[in-house]
Design a protein around this motif. Sequence first.
Motif, PDB file in Angstrom:
ATOM      1  N   SER A   3      55.028  22.368   6.015  1.00  0.00           N
ATOM      2  CA  SER A   3      54.315  21.920   4.866  1.00  0.00           C
ATOM      3  C   SER A   3      52.939  23.007   4.339  1.00  0.00           C
ATOM      4  O   SER A   3      53.023  23.905   5.206  1.00  0.00           O
ATOM      5  N   LEU A   4      52.378  23.207   3.183  1.00  0.00           N
ATOM      6  CA  LEU A   4      51.754  24.191   2.449  1.00  0.00           C
ATOM      7  C   LEU A   4      50.471  23.905   1.980  1.00  0.00           C
ATOM      8  O   LEU A   4      50.048  22.648   1.603  1.00  0.00           O
ATOM      9  N   LEU A   5      49.357  24.469   2.255  1.00  0.00           N
ATOM     10  CA  LEU A   5      48.214  24.500   2.439  1.00  0.00           C
ATOM     11  C   LEU A   5      47.711  25.264   1.221  1.00  0.00           C
ATOM     12  O   LEU A   5      47.750  26.970   0.984  1.00  0.00           O
ATOM     13  N   ILE A   6      47.734  25.062  -0.238  1.00  0.00           N
ATOM     14  CA  ILE A   6      47.281  26.071  -1.511  1.00  0.00           C
ATOM     15  C   ILE A   6      45.933  26.009  -1.443  1.00  0.00           C
ATOM     16  O   ILE A   6      45.692  24.788  -1.674  1.00  0.00           O
ATOM     17  N   HIS A   7      45.614  26.890  -1.750  1.00  0.00           N
ATOM     18  CA  HIS A   7      44.135  27.325  -2.107  1.00  0.00           C
ATOM     19  C   HIS A   7      43.496  27.761  -3.695  1.00  0.00           C
ATOM     20  O   HIS A   7      43.617  29.575  -3.905  1.00  0.00           O
ATOM     21  N   GLN A  31      43.565  16.477  -1.930  1.00  0.00           N
ATOM     22  CA  GLN A  31      42.519  16.087  -1.358  1.00  0.00           C
ATOM     23  C   GLN A  31      41.694  17.086  -1.156  1.00  0.00           C
ATOM     24  O   GLN A  31      41.483  18.448  -1.777  1.00  0.00           O
ATOM     25  N   ALA A  32      40.592  15.974  -1.557  1.00  0.00           N
ATOM     26  CA  ALA A  32      38.706  16.922  -1.793  1.00  0.00           C
ATOM     27  C   ALA A  32      38.640  17.620  -0.651  1.00  0.00           C
ATOM     28  O   ALA A  32      38.421  17.118   0.322  1.00  0.00           O
ATOM     29  N   THR A  33      38.247  18.421  -1.334  1.00  0.00           N
ATOM     30  CA  THR A  33      37.715  19.682   0.129  1.00  0.00           C
ATOM     31  C   THR A  33      36.088  19.537   0.378  1.00  0.00           C
ATOM     32  O   THR A  33      35.139  18.780  -1.122  1.00  0.00           O
TER      33      THR A  33
END
Length: 67
Positions: A3-7, A31-33
Amino acid sequence: MESLLIHPESAEQLRTVKAVLKALKVQFEPQATKLPFHVLKGIDKSLQQFAAGNSISMEEFSEKHRK
């Protein structure tokens, strides 16, 4: 598979990334931060201080803290 977490750094980047993922038919879950409670409390306190007129300019801050 990994999986990737994108910022993204802007709303435009976020829209573009979502559009690319949709075009490639890659599944994703928005997903809301959420900020921790102590951070929200500190932000609220700062906003109240500013509203009460308890603020200084950046120049004043620099002079005060660079001595």
